[in-house]
Enzyme design. Sequence first.
Site, PDB file in Angstrom:
ATOM      1  CD  GLU A  49      47.204  45.106  31.945  1.00  0.00           C
ATOM      2  OE1 GLU A  49      46.647  45.619  30.970  1.00  0.00           O
ATOM      3  OE2 GLU A  49      47.076  43.897  32.240  1.00  0.00           O
ATOM      4  CG  ASP A  60      42.967  36.023  36.685  1.00  0.00           C
ATOM      5  OD1 ASP A  60      43.656  36.369  35.713  1.00  0.00           O
ATOM      6  OD2 ASP A  60      42.398  36.828  37.452  1.00  0.00           O
TER       7      ASP A  60
END
Lengths: 268, 414
Positions: A49, A60
């Site tokens: 990824e 995040d």
Amino acid sequence: MSRLQGVFESLQARGRKGLIPYITAGDPHPRHTVQLMHALVRGGADVLELGVPFSDPMADGPVIQLACERALAHGTSLRQVLGMVEEFRRTDRDTPVVLMGYLNPIEAYGKAEFARRAREAGVDGVLVVDMPAEEAPDIAPLFRNEGLDCIFLLAPTSCAGRIDLIARQASGYLYYVSLKGVTGAATLDVTDVAARLAEIRRHTRLPLAVGFGIRDAQSAAAVGRVADAVVVGSALVAQIERHRDEPAALPELLTQQLGAMRAALDKS
Amino acid sequence: MNEQTLPDARGHFGPYGGRFVAETLMEPLRQLEEAYNRLKQDAAFRAEFDQDLAHYVGRPSPLYPAERLSRNWGGAQVYLKREDLNHTGAHKINNTVGQALLAKHLGKTRIIAETGAGQHGVASATVAARLGLECVVYMGSEDVERQSPNVYRMKLLGARVVPVTSGTRTLKDAMNEALRDWVTNVDNTFYIIGTVAGPHPYPMLVRDFNSVVGREVLQQSQQMLGRLPDALVACVGGGSNAIGLFHPMLAHTGVKMYGVEAGGLGLATGQHAAPLSAGKPGVLHGNRTYNMEDENGQILGTHSISAGLDYPGVGPEHSWLKDSGRVTYVSITDDEALAAFHELTRTEGIIPALESAHAVAYARKLAPQMGRDQAMVVNLSGRGDKDIFTIAKREGIELGILPTHQSSPTGQSK
């Protein structure tokens, strides 16, 4: 068959669990990313990824936010990220690459143009964090038309109706977010994850990867017992942050770090 | 499309709005939407909200005929909608009172909020104190420095103010951090968003709670003028005071509407916060709207003398109203806003917030183009007490926040 589908079928046939590392493209500097991708494959990655940096990564935690800031400070653009995948593909034709990021850079690039270029560069799947299934119908078909798998998130808050809705649009694998929180958050409860995965499996036959909160060999092995694959991101990105001023050492460090998780996963 | 009935069931205003968040927040947002749609029809909930607006906020706020200003400007009769007279000094309290009631009905025990200038943070800390709820306010570390009186107010009210050091260290980063908190603590936490941005249903419910402003102007102008005003002027950062004034009058096509963005150092310099005037559509903070972004889709830092307008996005309904042409969006520079701040203060004895001064500055340009028989309503969204330090600093005057006992050699306290 897509490269992702091939990898998961092969894993299943061998009775192995998938290991999916995440790094942010352009961190610590765009010139190192391709090397680091190869280092992760050497460490035992089944799928990569690759994060597309965004100025406002609201899902995040602090570790990946800072990685985005470092990458953007060097001007890392989506165009460059596609160039990195293209370069990676010259020497690795087997490891699937999933781009993970936020919608706005893709829209700024042009959705259809992005899908076409991603396919040409050798990208296999796209996970757009802030594009839930409800907002996907305008975009996901563009990805699918180019043969890109659409990876979607599932969360502890996803009810049965949502799991159906999401599974119908997803391909490649489903990414189960193991906890309520941001990437790199504290601890995950494996018993709870196991119960949720069992419920999700009643709705879909897609492979289930689990991420958020997997930080070491031990937690990777524990999650590997219940999931088809484990995703590890912040722990690797934190390593990159610690050694950002000695990039020459980074490939070997990442290979070792991921290798320990690989070994634990294969033993479990 | 009928502007009064938007957003649609999926939270879209034409191509704008929507719900662009990570999966974890989708179900909590759906629950919030469902609860809000149920409660807004509920007579007891509405009565409770109206009661709070009357006796806690102090509504209705006056519609004040600014006669000296009107005479000086030599055109339209200027009326000021006095949101600055509300409890906590701005329109922000209309929304926080409403969302706090929602939090109470949903059984949440913890309130979080983002704030730029600190007005929304103060308004959130205020309602949290009143309901006995824990309150955490996220504020860019740059704003913490330039708005220290409001930081202290929030602390007095029992809130914890968390300085945000990521990104540009301003409002947009505070909003990112509040969203991260919410996704982590979603079980017991209610996120009070302060403007008509964010994912659906926030743009709708923040608008609805602020629409009391426009509804009052409808009534007051009928009483005072016997008709509706010819023009409405309001500043637009995220756009909550503007939408509150505009929305109840959208169907009255004779009423012209002007949204005033922060032109900063001038649109040509790039140092501004005017996405509708100089940005393009994109996705930020859970909705599709006009944003300030670079060619790679990265969100740009903004500049405005007014912290409350210093935001790179704008509420999605404004994007829709811009494209449909119903509202005209313009911009006012820092210098023009500052001049209007002084003019209103000296002419009418009203110290406006720097945000609201942008609206006043545009009204000054517009009024002479209108006839004396015409009426204009300017939304005075907040009072300027919070800004006197910013203005003094800009004009080279040093104010001691806390007077010291010893004087410096020049006699000024440092």
